[in-house]
Design an enzyme around this catalytic site. Structure first.
Site, short mmCIF file in Angstrom:
data_model
loop_
_atom_site.label_atom_id
_atom_site.label_comp_id
_atom_site.label_asym_id
_atom_site.label_seq_id
_atom_site.Cartn_x
_atom_site.Cartn_y
_atom_site.Cartn_z
N SER A 8 0.81 -1.23 0.00
CA SER A 8 0.00 0.00 0.00
C SER A 8 0.83 1.27 0.00
O SER A 8 0.31 2.35 -0.25
CB SER A 8 -0.91 0.01 1.23
OG SER A 8 -0.12 0.14 2.41
N GLY A 9 2.12 1.13 0.32
CA GLY A 9 2.96 2.30 0.51
C GLY A 9 3.14 2.65 1.97
O GLY A 9 3.93 3.52 2.33
N GLY A 10 2.41 1.95 2.84
CA GLY A 10 2.51 2.16 4.28
C GLY A 10 3.59 1.31 4.90
O GLY A 10 4.15 0.41 4.27
N VAL A 11 3.87 1.58 6.18
CA VAL A 11 4.92 0.87 6.90
C VAL A 11 4.58 -0.61 7.07
O VAL A 11 5.44 -1.48 6.91
CB VAL A 11 5.17 1.53 8.27
CG1 VAL A 11 6.13 0.70 9.11
CG2 VAL A 11 5.72 2.94 8.09
N CYS A 100 -14.31 -4.52 1.90
CA CYS A 100 -13.08 -4.19 1.17
C CYS A 100 -12.16 -5.41 1.18
O CYS A 100 -11.57 -5.77 0.16
CB CYS A 100 -12.40 -3.00 1.83
SG CYS A 100 -10.80 -2.58 1.14
N CYS A 195 -11.14 2.30 4.20
CA CYS A 195 -10.14 1.81 3.26
C CYS A 195 -10.18 2.50 1.91
O CYS A 195 -9.14 2.84 1.36
CB CYS A 195 -10.32 0.31 3.07
SG CYS A 195 -11.93 -0.18 2.40
#
Length: 355
Positions: A8-11, A100, A195
């Site tokens: 997702s680009g998150g940590v 989701c 989400c």
């Protein structure tokens, strides 16, 4: 073994990728799922997914892993967004993140990749265990970050291909790993909210689809009109924030959909409105229907809090739930999720409050 990682680009998803690489797996491809709402509402602010994509590219470059962007805008609208809009119109409190996961991340995505991969890895906080050839969904080590509530509608088939590397870690440990290996997004804040909205505010999403319609805010005890609101669909039973009236705190205790009226009350009266018994339907069990419901607990919203309860199965798709304590925020449209110890057994949709 061929592995797909949802990034997702998150940590969290980035550390999940690192942990699967650290286990010695190399035949890996990452996927970023691009969704509908972000483009449609981009006029509200900067392109919310571009920042995500920049981090995805940086992470994949760091680990020398290929990635692909898959456009699921149409699927999101048809399977998640339209459901959310309809629930709001009906005065309910939707839980879109459950669908989701069920319908998009592990539904449409699984259909897209078909049998190309042996395993799909994500950054969810949960655990999957195998017992007697059945897949069990367990709560994560970090009970605050635990996402089993949102994963409660997964099927055995979906769970058979899933792996959650963060299920045995605390969030603080995930953050520390990100710093230790100097991830490009190590200091990035966690995403908040629903989400499919990205950085779009929930009320902006509601306004875009349902518009605004002036209505009265009435104090329940006195019948006095004490304010004006912009539409019942902006409010949920139990809500405190966003009422914006003096002499508070105020709580939403009832909605009249036909007359577009919001009824509110002060704290002491609000507490008297707490309920403990309600009906649920659209029941989903991750495994077979339990033969008894002893020692079950339920969550009626995401978070740590569980209630002891009594469950009475009326039909295969209708159940009465009685909590051991009253709750002030039970609302039709929410989901009641069933637990036994740390195992998440499934869930059902609340549709009628009894007492």
């Amino acid at each position: 073994m061929k592995i797909a990682v949802l990034l997702s680009g998150g940590v969290d998803s980035s550390v999940a990728l690192y942990r699967i690489i650290n286990k010695g797996y190399s035949n890996i491809k990452c996927y970023y799922l691009k969704i509908w709402v972000e483009d449609e509402l981009s006029y509200i602010g900067n392109c919310p997914w571009q920042e995500d994509l920049n981090y995805v590219e940086a992470i994949c470059n760091k680990f020398n892993v290929p990635y692909e962007i898959i456009n699921f805008q149409k699927e999101y609208y048809n399977k998640v967004v339209s459901y959310t809009i309809e629930e709001l119109k009906n005065g309910n409190t939707p839980s879109p993140d459950i669908f989701c996961n069920q319908r998009i991340k592990f539904g449409a995505f699984f259909e897209k990749i078909n049998s190309q991969y042996d395993l799909v890895v994500t950054g969810h906080y949960a655990k999957i265990q195998i017992k007697e050839s059945k897949f069990l969904l367990k709560q994560a080590k970090d009970k605050i970050k635990d996402q089993s509530y949102f994963l409660s509608h997964l099927s055995q088939k979906q769970m058979s291909k899933l792996y959650f590397p963060l299920g045995t870690l605390l969030k603080s440990e995930v953050r520390q790993i990100a710093k230790n290996i100097n991830l490009p997004n190590k200091d990035r804040k966690d995403s908040q909210g629903i989400c499919f909205l990205g950085k779009i505010k929930y009320n902006e999403f509601i306004k875009y689809h349902l518009g605004e319609k002036k209505g009265n805010i009435i104090e329940k005890e006195t019948g006095k009109i004490i304010g004006i609101h912009n539409g019942y669909w902006f409010f949920t039973v139990g809500q405190r924030r966003g009422i914006k009236l003096s002499n508070g705190p105020w709580f939403v205790i009832e909605k009249d959909l036909e007359k577009n009226i919001i009824y509110i009350s002060h704290n002491e009266n609000y507490l008297k409105q707490a309920k403990r018994k309600f009906l649920v339907h659209e029941i989903h069990w991750i495994n077979d229907t339990p033969t008894n419901f002893e020692n079950f607990k339920i969550k009626i919203r995401h978070g740590e809090k569980k209630y002891s309860c009594k469950l009475k199965l009326i039909t295969n798709n209708l159940m009465e739930i009685s909590l051991n304590k009253k709750d002030q925020g039970i609302s039709p449209g929410q989901f009641a999720i069933f637990y036994k110890n740390t195992e998440c057994l499934g869930g059902a949709k609340i549709f009628k409050i009894i007492e």
